[in-house]
Design a protein around this motif. Structure first.
Motif, PDB file in Angstrom:
ATOM      1  N   MET A  62       0.906  -1.091   0.222  1.00  0.00           N
ATOM      2  CA  MET A  62      -0.405  -0.382  -0.123  1.00  0.00           C
ATOM      3  C   MET A  62       1.224   1.486  -0.004  1.00  0.00           C
ATOM      4  O   MET A  62       1.872   1.145   0.476  1.00  0.00           O
ATOM      5  CB  MET A  62      -0.847   0.010   1.467  1.00  0.00           C
ATOM      6  CG  MET A  62      -1.751   1.479   1.425  1.00  0.00           C
ATOM      7  SD  MET A  62      -2.867   1.374   2.775  1.00  0.00           S
ATOM      8  CE  MET A  62      -3.255   2.079   2.513  1.00  0.00           C
ATOM      9  N   ARG A 118       2.141   5.006   0.927  1.00  0.00           N
ATOM     10  CA  ARG A 118       2.122   5.556   1.527  1.00  0.00           C
ATOM     11  C   ARG A 118       2.369   7.559   1.853  1.00  0.00           C
ATOM     12  O   ARG A 118       2.996   7.220   0.260  1.00  0.00           O
ATOM     13  CB  ARG A 118       2.500   5.767   3.161  1.00  0.00           C
ATOM     14  CG  ARG A 118       1.951   4.973   3.845  1.00  0.00           C
ATOM     15  CD  ARG A 118       0.210   4.721   3.902  1.00  0.00           C
ATOM     16  NE  ARG A 118      -0.083   3.781   5.184  1.00  0.00           N
ATOM     17  CZ  ARG A 118      -1.370   3.925   5.411  1.00  0.00           C
ATOM     18  NH1 ARG A 118      -2.564   5.561   4.577  1.00  0.00           N
ATOM     19  NH2 ARG A 118      -2.003   3.214   6.008  1.00  0.00           N
ATOM     20  N   GLU A 119       1.959   8.621   1.750  1.00  0.00           N
ATOM     21  CA  GLU A 119       2.339   9.263   0.894  1.00  0.00           C
ATOM     22  C   GLU A 119       3.746   9.985   1.133  1.00  0.00           C
ATOM     23  O   GLU A 119       4.075  10.595   0.029  1.00  0.00           O
ATOM     24  CB  GLU A 119       1.481  10.331   1.572  1.00  0.00           C
ATOM     25  CG  GLU A 119      -0.034  10.357   1.218  1.00  0.00           C
ATOM     26  CD  GLU A 119      -1.168  11.565   2.221  1.00  0.00           C
ATOM     27  OE1 GLU A 119      -1.942  11.172   3.078  1.00  0.00           O
ATOM     28  OE2 GLU A 119      -0.178  12.835   1.998  1.00  0.00           O
ATOM     29  N   VAL A 156      -4.082  16.921 -13.564  1.00  0.00           N
ATOM     30  CA  VAL A 156      -4.184  16.253 -14.070  1.00  0.00           C
ATOM     31  C   VAL A 156      -5.035  15.028 -13.123  1.00  0.00           C
ATOM     32  O   VAL A 156      -5.394  13.911 -13.078  1.00  0.00           O
ATOM     33  CB  VAL A 156      -2.417  15.678 -14.321  1.00  0.00           C
ATOM     34  CG1 VAL A 156      -2.620  14.185 -14.926  1.00  0.00           C
ATOM     35  CG2 VAL A 156      -2.934  15.856 -16.036  1.00  0.00           C
ATOM     36  N   VAL A 157      -4.329  15.374 -11.906  1.00  0.00           N
ATOM     37  CA  VAL A 157      -5.134  14.490 -11.455  1.00  0.00           C
ATOM     38  C   VAL A 157      -5.632  14.850 -10.484  1.00  0.00           C
ATOM     39  O   VAL A 157      -6.797  13.449  -9.621  1.00  0.00           O
ATOM     40  CB  VAL A 157      -3.861  14.427  -9.650  1.00  0.00           C
ATOM     41  CG1 VAL A 157      -2.172  14.260  -9.756  1.00  0.00           C
ATOM     42  CG2 VAL A 157      -3.886  15.843  -9.028  1.00  0.00           C
ATOM     43  N   ASN A 158      -5.982  15.737 -10.977  1.00  0.00           N
ATOM     44  CA  ASN A 158      -7.143  15.788 -10.421  1.00  0.00           C
ATOM     45  C   ASN A 158      -8.717  15.588 -11.372  1.00  0.00           C
ATOM     46  O   ASN A 158     -10.150  16.053 -11.469  1.00  0.00           O
ATOM     47  CB  ASN A 158      -7.946  17.514 -10.392  1.00  0.00           C
ATOM     48  CG  ASN A 158      -8.026  17.690  -8.452  1.00  0.00           C
ATOM     49  OD1 ASN A 158      -8.321  17.199  -7.547  1.00  0.00           O
ATOM     50  ND2 ASN A 158      -6.564  18.697  -8.506  1.00  0.00           N
ATOM     51  N   ARG A 194       0.519  14.661 -20.001  1.00  0.00           N
ATOM     52  CA  ARG A 194      -0.346  14.320 -19.189  1.00  0.00           C
ATOM     53  C   ARG A 194      -0.065  12.617 -19.478  1.00  0.00           C
ATOM     54  O   ARG A 194      -0.043  12.600 -17.433  1.00  0.00           O
ATOM     55  CB  ARG A 194      -2.431  14.253 -19.716  1.00  0.00           C
ATOM     56  CG  ARG A 194      -3.005  13.020 -19.148  1.00  0.00           C
ATOM     57  CD  ARG A 194      -4.730  12.941 -19.875  1.00  0.00           C
ATOM     58  NE  ARG A 194      -4.815  12.434 -19.002  1.00  0.00           N
ATOM     59  CZ  ARG A 194      -5.451  10.722 -19.042  1.00  0.00           C
ATOM     60  NH1 ARG A 194      -5.073  10.285 -19.846  1.00  0.00           N
ATOM     61  NH2 ARG A 194      -6.572  10.238 -18.042  1.00  0.00           N
ATOM     62  N   LEU A 215       1.556  11.427 -15.261  1.00  0.00           N
ATOM     63  CA  LEU A 215       1.069  10.661 -14.918  1.00  0.00           C
ATOM     64  C   LEU A 215       1.756   8.957 -14.785  1.00  0.00           C
ATOM     65  O   LEU A 215       2.437   8.411 -13.345  1.00  0.00           O
ATOM     66  CB  LEU A 215      -0.643   9.416 -15.653  1.00  0.00           C
ATOM     67  CG  LEU A 215      -1.659  10.123 -15.267  1.00  0.00           C
ATOM     68  CD1 LEU A 215      -2.438   9.225 -16.655  1.00  0.00           C
ATOM     69  CD2 LEU A 215      -2.610  10.234 -14.443  1.00  0.00           C
ATOM     70  N   VAL A 234       3.780  10.562 -11.309  1.00  0.00           N
ATOM     71  CA  VAL A 234       2.715   9.992 -10.758  1.00  0.00           C
ATOM     72  C   VAL A 234       3.095   8.863  -9.935  1.00  0.00           C
ATOM     73  O   VAL A 234       3.302   8.155  -8.218  1.00  0.00           O
ATOM     74  CB  VAL A 234       1.241  10.374 -10.645  1.00  0.00           C
ATOM     75  CG1 VAL A 234       0.189   9.532  -9.474  1.00  0.00           C
ATOM     76  CG2 VAL A 234       1.169  11.561 -10.787  1.00  0.00           C
ATOM     77  N   THR A 235       2.919   7.765 -10.925  1.00  0.00           N
ATOM     78  CA  THR A 235       3.176   6.041 -10.777  1.00  0.00           C
ATOM     79  C   THR A 235       4.610   6.544 -10.175  1.00  0.00           C
ATOM     80  O   THR A 235       4.744   5.397  -9.107  1.00  0.00           O
ATOM     81  CB  THR A 235       3.303   5.334 -12.271  1.00  0.00           C
ATOM     82  OG1 THR A 235       1.545   5.898 -12.048  1.00  0.00           O
ATOM     83  CG2 THR A 235       3.461   4.301 -11.629  1.00  0.00           C
ATOM     84  N   ARG A 242       0.514  10.438  -3.892  1.00  0.00           N
ATOM     85  CA  ARG A 242      -0.534  10.012  -3.761  1.00  0.00           C
ATOM     86  C   ARG A 242      -1.680  11.658  -3.727  1.00  0.00           C
ATOM     87  O   ARG A 242      -1.435  12.639  -2.585  1.00  0.00           O
ATOM     88  CB  ARG A 242      -1.564   9.340  -2.242  1.00  0.00           C
ATOM     89  CG  ARG A 242      -2.473   8.629  -2.571  1.00  0.00           C
ATOM     90  CD  ARG A 242      -2.128   7.475  -1.886  1.00  0.00           C
ATOM     91  NE  ARG A 242      -2.423   7.593  -0.633  1.00  0.00           N
ATOM     92  CZ  ARG A 242      -3.646   6.842   0.731  1.00  0.00           C
ATOM     93  NH1 ARG A 242      -4.364   6.543  -0.222  1.00  0.00           N
ATOM     94  NH2 ARG A 242      -3.074   7.401   2.141  1.00  0.00           N
ATOM     95  N   PRO A 243      -2.092  12.667  -4.651  1.00  0.00           N
ATOM     96  CA  PRO A 243      -2.821  13.761  -3.967  1.00  0.00           C
ATOM     97  C   PRO A 243      -3.214  13.746  -2.466  1.00  0.00           C
ATOM     98  O   PRO A 243      -4.353  13.121  -2.515  1.00  0.00           O
ATOM     99  CB  PRO A 243      -3.678  13.906  -4.958  1.00  0.00           C
ATOM    100  CG  PRO A 243      -3.711  12.959  -5.850  1.00  0.00           C
ATOM    101  CD  PRO A 243      -3.070  11.928  -5.215  1.00  0.00           C
ATOM    102  N   ASN A 244      -2.939  15.063  -2.229  1.00  0.00           N
ATOM    103  CA  ASN A 244      -4.375  14.969  -1.059  1.00  0.00           C
ATOM    104  C   ASN A 244      -5.368  16.235  -0.389  1.00  0.00           C
ATOM    105  O   ASN A 244      -5.410  16.959  -0.535  1.00  0.00           O
ATOM    106  CB  ASN A 244      -2.907  15.153  -0.098  1.00  0.00           C
ATOM    107  CG  ASN A 244      -3.483  15.430   1.756  1.00  0.00           C
ATOM    108  OD1 ASN A 244      -4.503  15.397   2.057  1.00  0.00           O
ATOM    109  ND2 ASN A 244      -1.977  14.880   2.442  1.00  0.00           N
TER     110      ASN A 244
END
Lengths: 330, 330
Positions: free
Chosen positions: B1, B3-4, B26-28, B40, B44, B47-48, B53-55
Motif C-alpha cells: 500500500m 503511503r504519501e 491531471v490528478v484531479n 498528461r 501520470l 505520479v506512478t 497520492r494527491p492529498n
C-alpha cells in the motif's frame, strides 16, 4: 453557512462539561452504549450552540486513513448496481464512508473517472463492472478491488460473479428440456463480464442444431422488444426454441416480443435475476449473481486489506439458476 | 500500500518537468482541453514512479470546501432512490463527490445516520425521503436540503415530489372512468411522503360509495400478493372496483393477487412509475414522480447554495399520471 472558526472539540467539551473523547464519540455517531443519553444531549446542545463542525480532514491528516471507500460504477439507477451498493454499505458499516464516483457523461466510466476517485484520497477503491480500457490504464494508488471483471485483469484482487457457471447452468437446463436450437442476445458492449457470459454459453452449445446471436446497443426493454419483434420470426422459423439473454432487461423485451407474436411457448432465460423477474408474466428463469452478496464480500475484503495491509485473495460469489415459468412452456 | 511519505505535487512537477498546476489538473481529472496528451502521460508516469497520492484533505483545510456532498437515503437497491442518485450525480459533475450515507442496520435511517453524514465535514447534505423523527431532531451544520418530505418540515429548502397532485390525478382519472368504490393500500410507515399520498387521495374520494384502506408492513410484492389474495375478496364483494397503491411495488402484488382471483377487470394504480410498470401485464397505470429530475434539481440547488451562500427556494417537481392497461379493464 456555519464555518469552523476557532471552535474545536475542546471548546465543545468545556461547554458541555465533559471529556473531549465524549464529544468525539457523539459527533462521530459512535456513542451507543458508551455514554448516557443525557450526556449525548448535552454534547449536541453544545455543538449546536457553538456552531462546531467536526473536522474530518484534520483527522485524516493525522491517521492517514481518510475513512472513505470509493465505489466507481456505471449507473446507480441500474438495479444490479443498487444491490452491490447496498451490500457494500452494509459491509463498510459506520467506520467508513461510501463515496460514489459516477461517469459525468455517457453511460459508462473511463480512466478519467477512476482518477477522480483517487483524487479523493480514499482508503480504498472498488471498481464495479469496469470496461477493458479502464483496467488497461489502471494505476492503483491505494487498495483497489475489482468486482465483476472476469478474465485477464491486471494483478488486482477481484470479486467475481460466476459468469462461467451461468452459461453452464443455462445450457444444461435448456438441453435437459430437449432444446436443440438457441438464440443468444447480448449487448454490443465488450466488457469482460459480457464477453465471458456469451462465451461460456456458446461454448457449451457449440454442437446445437441451430445457433443465432444478436448484439443490441442498449438496455431498454421496450427498444429490445421492438427489435426482437422483427428478428424473432426468422429465428423461430429456422428452429430456435430457446432464447438466452446476457441480462434480464433484454429478456423482458424478448418476452414482450414473443407475447406479441403469440409464441409464448418459446423458452427465455435471463441473467442477473432482477426483482421484477419473479413478477413478469411468464415469470423469468434467470441466473442470480447475488449482487448484494458480492458487494458485501468486496466491502469486507477491502476493509481487511486497508486494516492489515494484506491483499485479499480472489473470491467468486456462487451463481444460482432460478427456474420459473419462462422455461416451462409459458 | 502506497503511503504519501514526503512526495508532493512539487516533486511530481519537478520529475515531469512541468508546473505544479499541470500536476493538479491531471490528478484531479480536470485537464481535458487544457494540457496536451503528451504532458498528461508524463505527469501520470511521474505520479506512478514517485508513488504520489494527491492529498485532498490538505486542500480541504485550505479552501474550507471539502468538495463532498452527502446523500442520506434508506436503501440504494430501491429503484426510486437509484434514480434520485443518478440525477444527483449528474448535477454534481466532477467538482463535487457524492458520498452515500446509509443506515447501518434496519431499513431506514435515523438521526444518528445524519450525524454520521455531518461528521464527514461535507460541503452540503441531501436528506432523501426522511422520516419525521429525523426532521424533528435535525441540527443542520452545513447547507442541507430535503428531498421528498412534504408537510411541516423545519425551515429547510426542499425539493418536493408532487404527492398532492398524485392523489388528485389518480382520483380524477378513476372517477372519470366511473369508479365509485375504492381501496387504498399504503405502508405502515408514517413518513411525510406516504401520509401526504394517502391523505391527498382519500380527501378527494371522501364521498365515494365504498372506501377501504389497508396498511402493509413491507414492500415485497410477493408478500403483498399473498396478503391481498385474502383481503381482496371482501373488498370486491363490498363494491371496490379500483385499488390505489402508495407505491408500484405494492401494486405489483395487487395485480398478481387479482390475476390469481381471476378478477383482471379491477382497476389498479401505483405511484412511482418504476421501470417495470410498463412491462408487467397488465401494464400498470402509475404516477411518475420524476425521481431523476428531483435528484438533478436538488444537486443544482445545493451547489448554488454552497457557491453563493444564498438559500435556494423550495421547488416542486411536477408529477405526471401515466395511464396504461391496468385502468383500462386489464
Amino acid at each position: 453557512m456555519v464555518r469552523e472558526g476557532r471552535i474545536g472539540a475542546r471548546e465543545v467539551a468545556e461547554h458541555a462539561g465533559c471529556s473531549v473523547s465524549a464529544v468525539s464519540l457523539v459527533v462521530n455517531g459512535k456513542d451507543t452504549g458508551r455514554i448516557s443519553a443525557e450526556l449525548r444531549e448535552r454534547v449536541l446542545a453544545a455543538v449546536t450552540e457553538l456552531g462546531y463542525r467536526p473536522n474530518r480532514s484534520a483527522r485524516s491528516l493525522v491517521t492517514g486513513d481518510s475513512g472513505t471507500v470509493c465505489a466507481v460504477l456505471p449507473d446507480p439507477a441500474n438495479p444490479f448496481f443498487g444491490d452491490v451498493l447496498a451490500g457494500l454499505g452494509t459491509a463498510l458499516g459506520d467506520e467508513h464512508t461510501l463515496a460514489l464516483v459516477l461517469p459525468t457523461s455517457g453511460t459508462d466510466y473511463d480512466a478519467r473517472t477512476v482518477l477522480r476517485a483517487y483524487s479523493l484520497d480514499p482508503a480504498g477503491v472498488v471498481l464495479i463492472s469496469p470496461g477493458e480500457p479502464v483496467l488497461r490504464d489502471l494505476v492503483p494508488r491505494c487498495p483497489t478491488l475489482v468486482v465483476d471483471a472476469p478474465g485477464r485483469t491486471p494483478a488486482l484482487p477481484r470479486v467475481d460473479l460466476d459468469t462461467v457457471a451461468a452459461g453452464e447452468l443455462i445450457s444444461d437446463h435448456l438441453t435437459a428440456l430437449g432444446h436443440r436450437g438457441f438464440g443468444y442476445i447480448g449487448p454490443t458492449s465488450d466488457k469482460p463480464t459480457f464477453r465471458t457470459r456469451r462465451r461460456a454459453f456458446l461454448d457449451r452449445v457449440a454442437d446445437a442444431d441451430v445457433l443465432r446471436t444478436l448484439d443490441l446497443p442498449g438496455w431498454d426493454p421496450l427498444a429490445a422488444a421492438v427489435t426482437m419483434a422483427s428478428v424473432l420470426p426468422e429465428w423461430l422459423d429456422s428452429g430456435v426454441t430457446a432464447v438466452v439473454c446476457a441480462d434480464d432487461l433484454l429478456a423482458y423485451g424478448v418476452l414482450a416480443a414473443l407475447d406479441r407474436l403469440g409464441r409464448g411457448e418459446v423458452a427465455v432465460v435471463g441473467m442477473g435475476d432482477l426483482p421484477f423477474s419473479q413478477l413478469c408474466r411468464p415469470a423469468l428463469t434467470s441466473v442470480d449473481f447475488a449482487g448484494r452478496r458480492a458487494g458485501e464480500v468486496a466491502g469486507r475484503s477491502l476493509l481487511s486489506w486497508i486494516g492489515t495491509g494484506e491483499r485479499p485473495r480472489r473470491t467468486r460469489v456462487p451463481a444460482n439458476l432460478v427456474v420459473r415459468a419462462s422455461t416451462r412452456g409459458g
